[in-house]
Design an enzyme around this catalytic site. Sequence first.
Site, PDB file in Angstrom:
ATOM      1  N   LYS A  33      28.333  86.621  59.040  1.00 49.02           N
ATOM      2  CA  LYS A  33      27.817  87.864  58.117  1.00 49.02           C
ATOM      3  C   LYS A  33      26.704  88.717  58.680  1.00 49.02           C
ATOM      4  O   LYS A  33      26.530  89.618  57.699  1.00 49.02           O
ATOM      5  CB  LYS A  33      26.824  86.967  57.214  1.00 49.02           C
ATOM      6  CG  LYS A  33      25.933  85.494  57.103  1.00 49.02           C
ATOM      7  CD  LYS A  33      25.683  84.782  56.106  1.00 49.02           C
ATOM      8  CE  LYS A  33      24.026  84.416  56.412  1.00 49.02           C
ATOM      9  NZ  LYS A  33      22.686  84.785  56.171  1.00 49.02           N
ATOM     10  N   GLU A 217      22.817  84.957  51.292  1.00 51.63           N
ATOM     11  CA  GLU A 217      22.992  83.432  51.112  1.00 51.63           C
ATOM     12  C   GLU A 217      22.891  83.823  50.088  1.00 51.63           C
ATOM     13  O   GLU A 217      22.932  83.247  49.223  1.00 51.63           O
ATOM     14  CB  GLU A 217      21.517  82.996  51.031  1.00 51.63           C
ATOM     15  CG  GLU A 217      21.252  83.197  52.985  1.00 51.63           C
ATOM     16  CD  GLU A 217      21.743  82.266  53.660  1.00 51.63           C
ATOM     17  OE1 GLU A 217      23.290  81.906  52.991  1.00 51.63           O
ATOM     18  OE2 GLU A 217      21.932  82.167  55.102  1.00 51.63           O
ATOM     19  N   GLN A 247      28.012  75.843  52.381  1.00 48.11           N
ATOM     20  CA  GLN A 247      26.447  75.512  52.620  1.00 48.11           C
ATOM     21  C   GLN A 247      25.588  75.556  51.516  1.00 48.11           C
ATOM     22  O   GLN A 247      24.143  76.229  51.652  1.00 48.11           O
ATOM     23  CB  GLN A 247      26.252  76.659  53.906  1.00 48.11           C
ATOM     24  CG  GLN A 247      26.642  76.427  54.885  1.00 48.11           C
ATOM     25  CD  GLN A 247      26.529  77.754  55.843  1.00 48.11           C
ATOM     26  OE1 GLN A 247      25.919  77.006  56.204  1.00 48.11           O
ATOM     27  NE2 GLN A 247      27.167  78.613  56.200  1.00 48.11           N
TER      28      GLN A 247
END
Length: 683
Positions: A33, A217, A247
């Site tokens: 990512k 995130e 996650q």
Amino acid sequence: MRADLSLLNPAQREAVRYLDGPCLVIAGAGSGKTRVITHKIQHLIAAGMQPRAIGAITFTNKAAGEMAERLEPMLPKLPAEDRPLVCTFHSLGVRMLRADGQALGLKRNFSILDADDAAGIIVQLLGTTDRKIARQALARISLWKNGLVDPEEAAAGAADAAEHAVARAYRDYAETLAAYQAVDFDDLIRLPLRLLDEHEDVASKWRERLRYLLVDEYQDTNACQYELLKRLVGPRAAFTAVGDDDQSIYGWRGATLENLNRLSTEFPRLKVIKLEQNYRSSTTILAAANRLIEHNPKLHQKKLWSELGVGDPIQVVPCDDDEAEAESVVMRLQALKFERRASFGDFAILYRGNHQARVIEQALRKEHIPYVLSGGQSFFERAEIRDLIAYLRLLANEDDDPALIRAITTPRRGIGSATLTALGSYAGERRISMFEALFETGFESRIGARQLADLRDFGGFINRLQERAPREPAGELIDQLLEAIGYREFLFDSNDEKVAVTRWQNVCDFTDWMKKRAENDGADLIALAQTIALLTQLDGRREETDAVRMSTIHAAKGLEYPHVFLVGCEEGVMPHHGGLSADEVAAEAEAASAGDGPSDEVRARRIEEERRLMYVAVTRAKRSLTLTWCRARKRGRDKLLQLPSRFIAEMQLEARPASKATVSAATARGRLGALKALLANRD
């Protein structure tokens, strides 16, 4: 400079090239990512966007630093003010408030309270000396702030008298911060949001300043962060959010998966791209991770895959107790290091809670294995060190209001919260620091003569130290400072003897180091104080380049290791049940069915987050993964029977492998001794 996309896989290239509207990149563990974000920044610049109009927002300073470092060779040399903005949410909030916070009544040099400063205020407001109670109240206030709940709404929705008391403290805390011209960590998101909502000219300015946003995130955002992002992107909606619903492990601090759902509903043109190729782990590890996370409801279906080969089989090791578990982990770690010609830095030992680390640390020290603890308390976080640092900060910058508040109240001088609130209010009206305010004639009418004298005595004391600092040795001034404030006596009056001795020794270690540094550098006390933030060498837990990493799973997120040991894979530990034993968990379940405990829905959500935490732990491993669990675990002086974690079965692994008897402490020590002898003979 054109972005080189040749090394990206098809999904990564699609994510980088898509500029036609809002984009959500579902990035599985180890799927590259950060590479996508950095290449997209390069691609945006190649497409004609000004670099300074691009913002990349991360959750940690470390992540921001790593991203900036990766960008460095990809971008043309530019002055700092013309480069893309790579920072955390909170750093962005500081920038916005420093630039435009005056519209909310904040002076430009407002102070930022850390958690310890904030807890000190809450202690006074609640009328308690128990710091644990204060921190629990502060955590509740933090959740309210992150959920955009103001003090009045918190009080109206309080479930009981205790929560109502915390809501009242929230109201008084907000008033205290306003009087001190200070903000806390949560305000660095909440106040910029308020700024954009209440001042359209400011909102337009920041939307023009940041014409494209990339958010790392994204699954960890809370309600307040989501709203801030929504205001910043505005109708143009030029952004890429990168995250992974599997996650999301920070629900306990306000992060919500609902933000992923909201993107789809509030941005109908949202493009969703999945990154499923993993560049970290073996297919064996990924298969187990996929089987585990399939038990959670999915927002976006995905399945990780890898071209890195089968790798080692996952080991499940039952142990008699904590001691056997620690000995077994150390023995297996040493054997694996020898077999693979590996370094200690290739190994990580992960656990659910810090309390599990002690017995493993003892086993590692016994074998002289170097290790680094993550997520433990830093030397600088110790209260006694922070007390002294407050004085040093104030000597270096008398406009540092939080430093003034901590120093003037530690040790106590008869100056209470009412006096400080009056001082803070006056300073806010005058838009000056509290230190400057206490000497102004206009302040004299606000408080009594005795309180004014106490404040000015303290101010004079600081001024005299500032005057002496350039002329006198730093070491002598430090000793005189501690003696003048009676800090040693304060420690022994406030703590039992054992604690006081330890804390005073920490102070002595700190001051000895500063004296040595002053002597070596020829620096005076002010010069030392001005560099206090750089004195990280003092931390006794400096990281070694070749050392086993011991870490909570939360602290290990985003990291990877060739070999991972995950300990404590038991019901009540992983998944965590609030410290309950297996029997207590069963009792709680019975109470819930009777309507006396958490609802099935609440318990299900808890287990889902624990499952995501297990998924994060498993996907830290690159080549080998070992899971351990104990038949009995010490809690205080008792040994409580344990059951293997349900997550072992969900990964379709055998909790009690037929080929392995349960490891006892004696067995583990025997195997460890045999291994040491074997290694010695090989040498």
